[in-house]
Design a protein around this motif. Structure first.
Motif, PDB file in Angstrom:
ATOM      1  N   VAL A 239       0.840  -1.199   0.000  1.00 15.69           N
ATOM      2  CA  VAL A 239       0.000   0.000   0.000  1.00 15.69           C
ATOM      3  C   VAL A 239       0.874   1.247   0.000  1.00 15.69           C
ATOM      4  CG1 VAL A 239      -1.734   1.272   1.307  1.00 15.69           C
ATOM      5  CG2 VAL A 239      -1.889  -1.209   1.142  1.00 15.69           C
ATOM      6  N   ASN A 240       1.965   1.207   0.773  1.00 10.38           N
ATOM      7  CA  ASN A 240       2.865   2.353   0.830  1.00 10.38           C
ATOM      8  C   ASN A 240       3.522   2.619  -0.525  1.00 10.38           C
ATOM      9  OD1 ASN A 240       2.203   2.371   3.524  1.00 10.38           O
ATOM     10  ND2 ASN A 240       4.041   1.286   4.178  1.00 10.38           N
ATOM     11  N   VAL A 241       3.915   1.543  -1.205  1.00 10.40           N
ATOM     12  CA  VAL A 241       4.501   1.711  -2.536  1.00 10.40           C
ATOM     13  C   VAL A 241       3.466   2.311  -3.498  1.00 10.40           C
ATOM     14  CG1 VAL A 241       5.458   0.474  -4.507  1.00 10.40           C
ATOM     15  CG2 VAL A 241       6.186  -0.122  -2.209  1.00 10.40           C
ATOM     16  N   ALA A 242       2.211   1.862  -3.359  1.00  7.00           N
ATOM     17  CA  ALA A 242       1.157   2.411  -4.223  1.00  7.00           C
ATOM     18  C   ALA A 242       0.946   3.902  -3.959  1.00  7.00           C
ATOM     19  CB  ALA A 242      -0.147   1.643  -3.994  1.00  7.00           C
ATOM     20  N   LEU A 243       1.052   4.323  -2.693  1.00  9.31           N
ATOM     21  CA  LEU A 243       0.905   5.747  -2.381  1.00  9.31           C
ATOM     22  C   LEU A 243       2.017   6.572  -3.020  1.00  9.31           C
ATOM     23  CD1 LEU A 243      -0.088   5.527   1.408  1.00  9.31           C
ATOM     24  CD2 LEU A 243      -1.562   6.150  -0.519  1.00  9.31           C
ATOM     25  N   VAL A 244       3.217   5.999  -3.099  1.00  4.64           N
ATOM     26  CA  VAL A 244       4.331   6.711  -3.745  1.00  4.64           C
ATOM     27  C   VAL A 244       4.149   6.704  -5.256  1.00  4.64           C
ATOM     28  CG1 VAL A 244       6.814   6.698  -4.109  1.00  4.64           C
ATOM     29  CG2 VAL A 244       5.896   6.231  -1.842  1.00  4.64           C
ATOM     30  N   ARG A 245       3.756   5.558  -5.800  1.00  3.79           N
ATOM     31  CA  ARG A 245       3.571   5.482  -7.258  1.00  3.79           C
ATOM     32  C   ARG A 245       2.443   6.387  -7.729  1.00  3.79           C
ATOM     33  NH1 ARG A 245       6.296   2.406 -10.492  1.00  3.79           N
ATOM     34  NH2 ARG A 245       7.565   0.694  -9.700  1.00  3.79           N
ATOM     35  N   ARG A 246       1.488   6.648  -6.872  1.00  2.00           N
ATOM     36  CA  ARG A 246       0.435   7.596  -7.227  1.00  2.00           C
ATOM     37  C   ARG A 246       1.012   8.983  -7.487  1.00  2.00           C
ATOM     38  NH1 ARG A 246      -4.547   9.229  -3.180  1.00  2.00           N
ATOM     39  NH2 ARG A 246      -5.725  10.497  -4.659  1.00  2.00           N
ATOM     40  N   ARG A 247       2.139   9.284  -6.850  1.00  2.92           N
ATOM     41  CA  ARG A 247       2.771  10.596  -7.017  1.00  2.92           C
ATOM     42  C   ARG A 247       3.888  10.585  -8.051  1.00  2.92           C
ATOM     43  NH1 ARG A 247       0.748  10.187  -1.969  1.00  2.92           N
ATOM     44  NH2 ARG A 247      -0.018  12.104  -0.977  1.00  2.92           N
ATOM     45  N   LEU A 248       4.457   9.422  -8.315  1.00  3.91           N
ATOM     46  CA  LEU A 248       5.544   9.307  -9.292  1.00  3.91           C
ATOM     47  C   LEU A 248       5.112   8.320 -10.369  1.00  3.91           C
ATOM     48  CD1 LEU A 248       8.626   9.091  -6.882  1.00  3.91           C
ATOM     49  CD2 LEU A 248       7.795  11.100  -8.096  1.00  3.91           C
TER      50      LEU A 248
ATOM     51  N   ILE B 201      12.449  -6.200  -4.226  1.00  2.58           N
ATOM     52  CA  ILE B 201      11.952  -6.843  -3.009  1.00  2.58           C
ATOM     53  C   ILE B 201      13.089  -7.638  -2.376  1.00  2.58           C
ATOM     54  CG2 ILE B 201      10.258  -8.433  -2.047  1.00  2.58           C
ATOM     55  CD1 ILE B 201       8.441  -7.819  -4.384  1.00  2.58           C
ATOM     56  N   LEU B 202      13.401  -7.299  -1.129  1.00  4.72           N
ATOM     57  CA  LEU B 202      14.415  -8.010  -0.357  1.00  4.72           C
ATOM     58  C   LEU B 202      13.726  -8.678   0.832  1.00  4.72           C
ATOM     59  CD1 LEU B 202      17.071  -5.145  -0.305  1.00  4.72           C
ATOM     60  CD2 LEU B 202      16.837  -6.955  -1.998  1.00  4.72           C
ATOM     61  N   THR B 203      14.379  -9.646   1.415  1.00  8.15           N
ATOM     62  CA  THR B 203      13.840 -10.334   2.582  1.00  8.15           C
ATOM     63  C   THR B 203      14.896 -10.355   3.678  1.00  8.15           C
ATOM     64  OG1 THR B 203      12.505 -11.755   1.154  1.00  8.15           O
ATOM     65  CG2 THR B 203      12.770 -12.458   3.422  1.00  8.15           C
ATOM     66  N   VAL B 204      14.526  -9.935   4.875  1.00 10.67           N
ATOM     67  CA  VAL B 204      15.438  -9.945   6.019  1.00 10.67           C
ATOM     68  C   VAL B 204      14.765 -10.675   7.174  1.00 10.67           C
ATOM     69  CG1 VAL B 204      16.625  -7.818   5.393  1.00 10.67           C
ATOM     70  CG2 VAL B 204      14.599  -7.719   6.811  1.00 10.67           C
ATOM     71  N   GLY B 205      15.608 -11.240   8.038  1.00  9.49           N
ATOM     72  CA  GLY B 205      15.090 -11.967   9.197  1.00  9.49           C
ATOM     73  C   GLY B 205      14.980 -13.443   8.918  1.00  9.49           C
ATOM     74  N   GLU B 206      15.762 -14.232   9.645  1.00  7.76           N
ATOM     75  CA  GLU B 206      15.723 -15.678   9.445  1.00  7.76           C
ATOM     76  C   GLU B 206      14.386 -16.270   9.872  1.00  7.76           C
ATOM     77  OE1 GLU B 206      18.127 -17.262   7.971  1.00  7.76           O
ATOM     78  OE2 GLU B 206      19.428 -15.517   7.814  1.00  7.76           O
ATOM     79  N   VAL B 207      13.769 -15.690  10.883  1.00  4.57           N
ATOM     80  CA  VAL B 207      12.473 -16.183  11.370  1.00  4.57           C
ATOM     81  C   VAL B 207      11.326 -15.336  10.830  1.00  4.57           C
ATOM     82  CG1 VAL B 207      11.090 -16.634  13.421  1.00  4.57           C
ATOM     83  CG2 VAL B 207      13.540 -17.129  13.448  1.00  4.57           C
ATOM     84  N   SER B 208      11.487 -14.017  10.857  1.00  7.89           N
ATOM     85  CA  SER B 208      10.377 -13.147  10.454  1.00  7.89           C
ATOM     86  C   SER B 208      10.170 -13.117   8.946  1.00  7.89           C
ATOM     87  CB  SER B 208      10.618 -11.727  10.963  1.00  7.89           C
ATOM     88  OG  SER B 208      11.793 -11.190  10.387  1.00  7.89           O
ATOM     89  N   LYS B 209      11.229 -13.350   8.146  1.00  2.11           N
ATOM     90  CA  LYS B 209      11.116 -13.286   6.677  1.00  2.11           C
ATOM     91  C   LYS B 209      10.402 -12.005   6.257  1.00  2.11           C
ATOM     92  CE  LYS B 209      12.691 -17.547   6.295  1.00  2.11           C
ATOM     93  NZ  LYS B 209      14.065 -17.825   5.838  1.00  2.11           N
ATOM     94  N   THR B 210      10.857 -10.896   6.790  1.00  7.35           N
ATOM     95  CA  THR B 210      10.193  -9.619   6.549  1.00  7.35           C
ATOM     96  C   THR B 210      10.535  -9.090   5.162  1.00  7.35           C
ATOM     97  OG1 THR B 210      10.415  -9.153   8.909  1.00  7.35           O
ATOM     98  CG2 THR B 210       9.868  -7.305   7.475  1.00  7.35           C
ATOM     99  N   TYR B 211       9.505  -8.675   4.445  1.00  9.27           N
ATOM    100  CA  TYR B 211       9.719  -8.081   3.132  1.00  9.27           C
ATOM    101  C   TYR B 211      10.197  -6.644   3.286  1.00  9.27           C
ATOM    102  CZ  TYR B 211       7.262 -12.009   1.033  1.00  9.27           C
ATOM    103  OH  TYR B 211       6.896 -13.260   0.631  1.00  9.27           O
ATOM    104  N   VAL B 212      11.195  -6.289   2.500  1.00 10.52           N
ATOM    105  CA  VAL B 212      11.704  -4.915   2.454  1.00 10.52           C
ATOM    106  C   VAL B 212      11.644  -4.470   0.996  1.00 10.52           C
ATOM    107  CG1 VAL B 212      13.661  -3.398   2.849  1.00 10.52           C
ATOM    108  CG2 VAL B 212      13.197  -5.267   4.432  1.00 10.52           C
ATOM    109  N   GLY B 213      10.850  -3.451   0.739  1.00 10.45           N
ATOM    110  CA  GLY B 213      10.781  -2.894  -0.608  1.00 10.45           C
ATOM    111  C   GLY B 213      11.777  -1.769  -0.764  1.00 10.45           C
TER     112      GLY B 213
END
Length: 583
Positions: free
Chosen positions: A229-238, A247-259
């Motif tokens: 949703v945050n990326v969409a809010l930025v793309r609405r302006r750019l 898309i990157l992934t960090v955290g061995e347990v959390s597998k958190t997505y990082v855009g």
């Protein structure tokens, strides 16, 4: 029993407990040297089997070329075996989150299949309408030959699954990743490949107002916890196809997505590579927010001055992206990390550019004044009262001395006590939920201040000093910077108490030298005033927008020009020249 054993037995509460008392652990030991549990052995066995299976198939597929190598996995052609392995991976049936549904695909002949998804993060409506109904009710005309295996999966993917995104997974680890991200996985009898259909529906709140970066003029939308949703809010302006989202992934347990967002052809490739390298180097169990990731990738984590910028505003993020910065969105975090950042960026707000430029400049000067007051006013007061009373007019000094006459404590103790009380009120007002917090803070400050003066614990002048300092600290727009300035204020106060103005000057000099030596992703922290040779615009004041032709000079941008040299071409007072267009 010696004294040490007696003391240890006395301090250890488990020593006096009965045999039937539940005690977790071994008394606080690290656990090293203990035999591995059955769960750890089973997990290690499962991973080893998958690795060996994959290695054997890689050896077999190596002579067949690149395409065969990309399809190597650890899945079997047996549906029951694949289902059992995935269940073991998710600890089913103990784990109730994994839902499996065995169906017969209504082809000719029927094919047995299993649908897998995680309860709570997948859209059941999409699963019913776009997966189960086509497979069970609309597949009569699809004829399959017995034992087709992967070819059957290919035809099912192309003709029956109506999902927006369907991908193939060849190993259990990829299946687990798809399930945990909200996708639905379809396992088919006779196929050593699974189909992952996008059915994500994580719990998300709607877009709301900014909490810490409010403006009077300008947009009022803010990021939420869903990074897409945050990326969409930025793309609405750019609306630019050069805006890249990795898309990157960090955290061995959390597998958190990082855009990771940047504009190709503007952002320096070295900066993009460095940000990506730092994020990928984070090897921890869990990363649960932008504030956590920021601490892993910032240049100097011991500094009190933040070297990255956190913002909750899409318009501000879009502006930094257009200037060649890199933005990081961490899933479950309502803020973006801007890399790199400078000291002056921490004093700016989005409203500076929405107001007419003289007003924006005036606001920045006010914030600079607030910074000086929040950092130096208490130290200046102590230096004047204790060491250099000749620096103020005699009448004012006599007034200060008269107001302090009934106070029994030294001025430093008096100041520290009121500063601590002020911080307590601030923290209590923040933690108390809802509208009660600010009300309690206001009432507490009024009542305590009046009571302290009447009790002759503090002087009225000192109340004025502490209140002005606190008010100035609230004017700083960046939360982390406000914390850094508050802690630096206490350090300068300590030096001033010991050495007067000499200590204050030495401490201030050390802070400036420290800030000058800092870098944020290779950029001088005080740039563009220090460390760059380009024009110094948009640092302390806000120049007119039509005169900001170039992007910041402290970044080696691929395209430095932001707009035409003459934007107001309709204005007869503007020079009419042909100039290169902005990027």
């Amino acid at each position: 029993m010696n004294i040490w054993e007696r003391l240890k037995r006395l301090l250890d509460p488990s020593a006096s407990m009965g045999d039937d008392t539940f005690i977790l652990g071994d008394g606080g030991g690290s656990g090293t040297g203990r035999p591995p549990s059955a769960e750890m052995l089973a997990d290690a066995r499962m991973r080893t089997e998958a690795l060996l299976t994959r290695l054997d198939r890689l050896v077999e597929a190596a002579p067949k070329g690149k395409d065969a190598l990309e399809k190597v996995g650890d899945l079997s052609t047996s549906l029951d075996e694949n289902l059992q392995k995935v269940k073991e991976l998710f600890r089913a049936p103990t784990n109730k989150d994994l839902i499996d549904r065995t169906i017969l695909i209504a082809t000719d002949p029927p094919v047995r299949a299993v649908l897998l998804f995680i309860e709570g993060i997948s859209d059941k409506t999409v699963i019913n309408d776009n997966i189960m109904q086509p497979l069970m009710l609309l597949a009569h005309e699809l004829r399959l030959e017995p034992g087709q295996g992967d070819d059957a999966v290919d035809r099912i993917e192309r003709r029956l699954l109506a999902g927006h995104q369907v991908s193939r997974q060849y190993d259990r680890a990829s299946i687990a990743e798809s399930l945990l991200s909200g996708d639905t996985v379809v396992l088919v009898e006779g196929a050593a490949v699974a189909l992952a259909v996008e059915t994500k529906e994580p719990p998300v709140r709607s877009v709301g107002d900014p909490k810490t970066e409010q403006v009077i003029w300008g947009p009022h939308d803010a990021f939420n916890e869903a990074w897409r949703v945050n990326v969409a809010l930025v793309r609405r302006r750019l609306k630019d196809p050069r805006l890249v989202t990795e898309i990157l992934t960090v955290g061995e347990v959390s597998k958190t997505y990082v855009g990771m967002l940047y504009i190709d052809t503007i952002a320096p490739p070295a900066l993009v590579a460095e940000v990506k390298r730092r994020v990928e180097a984070v090897k921890v169990d869990i990363v649960n927010g932008a504030g956590t990731l920021q601490q892993y990738i910032m240049d100097n984590p011991h500094s009190l001055l933040p070297s990255t910028l956190l913002t909750e505003r899409p318009d501000r993020t879009a502006a930094y992206l257009s200037e060649g910065h890199v933005a990081l969105f961490v899933d479950t975090s309502p803020t973006a990390i801007i890399c790199p950042t400078t000291f002056w960026a921490l004093l700016q707000t989005a409203e500076d550019y929405y107001l007419h430029w003289p007003f924006g400049s005036a606001l920045r000067y006010i914030r600079l004044g607030a910074l000086v007051i929040a950092l130096l006013l208490p130290s200046f007061y102590i230096a004047v009262v204790n060491y250099h009373p000749e620096m103020v007019p005699t009448a004012l000094m006599l007034f200060i001395a008269q107001s302090r006459e009934p106070v029994p404590m030294p001025s430093v103790v008096e100041l520290l006590a009121m500063d601590v009380v002020f911080e307590l009120i601030r923290e209590a007002g923040t933690r108390i939920p809802g509208v009660i917090g600010p009300t309690v803070g206001l009432v507490a400050s009024l009542v305590l201040g009046q009571a302290a003066v009447e009790a002759r614990i503090v002087s009225p002048v000192l109340i004025l000093v502490v209140a002005t300092t606190g008010l100035a600290s609230f004017a700083l727009p960046n939360y982390l910077m406000g914390w850094g300035i508050r802690l630096l204020r206490f350090l300068l106060l300590l030096l001033t108490t010991l050495f007067g103005f000499l200590g204050l000057a030495a401490g201030l000099y050390a802070v400036v030298v420290h800030a000058s030596a800092q870098r944020s992703f290779g950029v001088p922290y005080l740039a563009p005033l220090v460390g760059t040779t380009g024009p110094v615009k948009d640092a302390i004041s806000t120049p007119p927008l039509y005169r900001q032709e170039e992007r910041p000079p402290y970044l080696p941008l691929l395209n430095r020009r932001r707009q035409k040299e003459i934007v107001r071409q309709w204005d007869p007072q503007s020079p009419q020249t042909n100039s290169p267009e902005g990027g």
